[in-house]
Design a protein around this motif. Sequence first.
Motif, short mmCIF file in Angstrom:
data_model
loop_
_atom_site.label_atom_id
_atom_site.label_comp_id
_atom_site.label_asym_id
_atom_site.label_seq_id
_atom_site.Cartn_x
_atom_site.Cartn_y
_atom_site.Cartn_z
N ALA A 326 -11.48 72.11 -19.75
CA ALA A 326 -12.46 71.34 -19.08
C ALA A 326 -12.49 69.95 -19.58
N THR A 327 -12.13 69.77 -20.75
CA THR A 327 -12.20 68.29 -21.28
C THR A 327 -10.92 67.83 -21.81
N ALA A 328 -9.97 68.23 -21.23
CA ALA A 328 -8.47 67.96 -21.29
C ALA A 328 -8.12 66.48 -20.77
N VAL A 329 -7.21 65.81 -21.46
CA VAL A 329 -6.81 64.27 -20.85
C VAL A 329 -6.09 64.77 -19.71
N SER A 330 -5.86 63.64 -18.97
CA SER A 330 -5.14 63.75 -17.83
C SER A 330 -4.58 62.27 -17.49
N ASP A 331 -3.74 61.99 -16.24
CA ASP A 331 -3.31 60.80 -15.96
C ASP A 331 -4.54 59.82 -15.33
N ASP A 332 -5.71 60.38 -15.00
CA ASP A 332 -6.79 59.80 -15.02
C ASP A 332 -7.74 59.56 -15.72
N THR A 333 -7.47 59.74 -16.95
CA THR A 333 -8.21 59.55 -17.95
C THR A 333 -8.41 58.28 -18.44
N ARG A 334 -9.48 57.61 -18.85
CA ARG A 334 -9.70 56.15 -18.94
C ARG A 334 -10.53 55.95 -20.50
N HIS A 335 -11.25 56.87 -20.91
CA HIS A 335 -11.96 56.66 -22.03
C HIS A 335 -11.92 58.26 -22.81
N ILE A 336 -11.68 58.09 -23.99
CA ILE A 336 -11.39 59.20 -24.87
C ILE A 336 -12.27 59.25 -26.02
N TYR A 337 -12.26 60.50 -26.60
CA TYR A 337 -12.74 60.61 -27.74
C TYR A 337 -11.94 61.38 -28.79
N VAL A 338 -11.55 60.72 -29.96
CA VAL A 338 -10.58 61.32 -30.94
C VAL A 338 -11.16 61.86 -31.93
N GLU A 339 -10.87 63.17 -32.01
CA GLU A 339 -11.38 64.08 -33.18
C GLU A 339 -10.17 64.46 -34.46
N ALA A 340 -10.86 64.44 -35.44
CA ALA A 340 -9.93 64.97 -36.83
C ALA A 340 -10.99 65.54 -37.69
N ALA A 341 -10.61 66.85 -37.90
CA ALA A 341 -11.91 67.62 -38.91
C ALA A 341 -11.01 68.16 -39.91
N PHE A 342 -12.02 68.99 -40.78
CA PHE A 342 -11.56 69.73 -42.06
C PHE A 342 -12.20 71.12 -41.64
N TRP A 343 -11.20 71.92 -41.21
CA TRP A 343 -11.99 73.45 -40.99
C TRP A 343 -11.69 74.31 -42.16
N TRP A 344 -12.35 75.30 -42.71
CA TRP A 344 -12.46 76.19 -43.71
C TRP A 344 -11.25 76.86 -43.31
N PRO A 345 -10.30 77.11 -44.36
CA PRO A 345 -8.93 78.11 -43.70
C PRO A 345 -9.60 79.55 -43.44
N LYS A 346 -10.57 80.07 -44.04
CA LYS A 346 -10.88 81.35 -43.76
C LYS A 346 -11.83 81.54 -42.46
N SER A 347 -12.15 80.25 -41.84
CA SER A 347 -12.93 80.38 -40.60
C SER A 347 -11.75 80.17 -39.54
N VAL A 348 -10.34 80.05 -39.70
CA VAL A 348 -9.43 79.74 -38.86
C VAL A 348 -8.39 81.09 -38.69
N ALA A 349 -8.31 81.55 -39.80
CA ALA A 349 -7.31 82.56 -40.31
C ALA A 349 -7.40 84.06 -39.29
N GLY A 350 -6.54 84.04 -38.40
CA GLY A 350 -6.35 85.31 -37.72
C GLY A 350 -7.14 85.28 -36.37
N ARG A 351 -7.80 84.39 -36.15
CA ARG A 351 -8.68 83.97 -34.97
C ARG A 351 -7.77 84.13 -33.57
N SER A 352 -6.54 83.05 -33.86
CA SER A 352 -5.68 83.11 -32.49
C SER A 352 -5.22 84.14 -32.35
N ARG A 353 -4.84 85.06 -33.28
CA ARG A 353 -3.97 86.47 -32.95
C ARG A 353 -4.77 87.36 -32.43
N ARG A 354 -6.22 87.04 -32.59
CA ARG A 354 -7.18 87.83 -31.97
C ARG A 354 -6.80 87.86 -30.37
#
Length: 814
Positions: A326-354
């Motif tokens: 829904a919020t992916a950039v495309s050829d029509d995108t003009r304004h963007i928000y750049v995000e960089a975060a620190f996610w706790w490893p245990k909060s991410v581990a195994g989630r994608s494999r679900r």
Amino acid sequence: MQFPESWLREFCNPPLTTAELAETLTMAGLEVEELRPVAPAFSKIVVGEIKEAVQHPNADRLRICQVDVGQEALLNIVCGAPNARVGIKVPCALVGAQLPPGADGKPFQIKLGKLRGVESQGMLCSARELQLTEDQDGLLELAGDAVVGRDIREQLNLDDTLFTLKLTPNLAHALSVHGIARELSALTSAPLRSPEFPPVAAALDERLPVKVSAPDLCGRFSGRIVRNVNTRVATPAWMVDRLARCGQRSVSPLVDISNYVMFELGRPSHIFDLDKIHGGLDVRWGRPGEQLKLLNGNTITVDEAVGVIADDQAVESLAGIMGGDATAVSDDTRHIYVEAAFWWPKSVAGRSRRYNFSTDAGHRFERGVDPQGTVEHIERITQLILQICGTPETVCGPVDDQQVRMPESRTVSLRVARAAKVIGMPLTQAQCEDALQRLGLPVRAEDGVLHVVPPSYRFDLTIEEDLIEEVARMVGYEHLPTTPPIAPITPKLRAESRRGPFAVRRELAALGYQETINFSFVEAAWERDLAGNAQPIQLLNPIASQLSVMRSSLLGSLLQVLKFNLDRKAPRVRVFELGRVFLRDGSVVDSDTTVAGVHQPMRVAGLAYGASDMLQWGGKDKAVDFFDIKGDVEALLAPLDAVYEPGTHPAMHPGRCARVMLDGECIGHVGELHPQWRQSWGLPMAPVLFELELDAVLRRRVPVFAPVAKHQAVERDIAVVVAERVTHAEVMAAIEAAVPQGLLRSAVLFDVFRPKPLREGEVPAAGALAAGEKSLAVRLTLGSGEATLTDAEIESAVQAALQELSRRTGARLR
């Protein structure tokens, strides 16, 4: 982790050859799994510019091109590529050029020739003809600044090598080119060129409202707004090339920039289309029932165990794993928000494999990404955005940095004497201190103990052994001395009353069974149907969605093996498995070999299907039945004598199942598969199965020697009539209890007789067996070790047996 050697040498360039560089990394624990050239060998291919392109007079699809290759005269080359046009620069193979080998494995040489009557003085090449890619989109168009006449290998830096590293999970800091260069600098003492992050001036005072509602999910969240970017530009060739050499295809300029920084610095990031964000962002745990359409096109349902980034209306991103469509950039995108975060490893581990996929971002975040670099990396991303997608109207907002809960660095101590003992070679404090300092670790020495505060990018340094490993890596594994063990080697002898698991395997193999090895995690339906286990032990991180629970029975695995073989037209299957099962048991506590609340016994199970014997001419085919497998179980347990009692098992036929009793204890079951499960598995015949506790099967009776009898034994046959319900075990127990100690050598049932059913109106003969009765014929072998038995002693023993049979089972002499 795949990357080109040239990119690594931009950060750290030691005086080593490619092979020596690979050896250095491998011996430091960063195993180089593969080295391969960027391009195959070819020669005499240069940059050419098409000066003229006219239609071939004798062919509709050919053009005659005048090509400038830096020589005095233009070359006349006939080309059929659809994109051959004036002004483009392309690879041009001169006469005598050697192209990469084709499908036949032979190199292709360019010769002077004619095409439809027109002389062609070379060949214009596509990327596929040079075996640079598999794409066939016409000629390979080079950048406008390519130097005409320059060798194409030099122009495209094709004399490069791709490194593929096989990294262990603890080496998260090496999941970037800069991280590997940092390791290489420590190993070789070559200088490290660290990237610079000059801050981009904020010409816009605008911040996106961001709330971090889950500090246990996200410890730091940084972002900035960038307005008026041009997303329709093409990604520069140098970036496309580097991404391709890292195994990443080009998508769009903004996505390519994000991926480039991830490979360069190890920082996954995400760029939102600002106009598609409703209100602000909330970093939180998911809520049951919420759905998100991901960038890969999949729509998933999240719950409270999955982290998300949501706006005021819906979930917009899967935290640390993948952005939303829904919020992916495309050829029509003009304004963007750049995000960089620190996610706790245990909060991410195994989630994608679900959700049955994995991403480069999730792979890095679940191992640990430096929490200190979010702002600097946003500056690097912004710098590339302005360089590639910038316009005169492009403006940036300030970096909004929220540090909610940062990891705490804890001091780890290393005893030099302990390191020397573990590594197995003498080490001084200076050597250990130098090794750690070369890795960029701050060291404080104190009386033979080194105290280290791990930097923020080293999530793997938590105990003393971690530091010892770092010292060993820096010293070099190849320098460790070969020291034989000095401890006495004492063989551990097995008690005579037990045998080993290998003896069980050998016995079953001798009985015609083949061993199988299966996963310990199985489908939940197997546990429910075949083991009657309504609450199996659930896996938190299954390797496949259907393999979601730990097994409490081996039978499901064997049935799966049977089905696999039957699907491939196997007529006869006999398989067994020795494996561990997992049962809930609150009395089990944590230890080196146990897990609290889980009992993990070993079992042996077997399955037989099809004919009882191999195809042969001496007899008719007979399907395997209960008694065949009961005989195999008796042979497996021999010389122990088991008792078989009618029993029930969720996987077995209610009337064709027996409990295996040994010394009054049930050690397992043997029986035919339940008709319901036979139907659900789609089996033409019912297999016969057994499952036993391995500890009981390993028991052995210690042999007791006895002299061979000197006196002749006698045999007497008796036939008794008993009710159909009377079992063989009851008859044998009565005989053994009746005959005096030392007289009965053996009692063997050798005949069972049941009368045929009477026809309607037929009268039974006098003395005939009634309905519900059977006749059992038993041969008694009697003898004494002291003297020959007299007729009176023999008759007394037989009568005692008959009387006891009558008393216990209601038997009468036939």
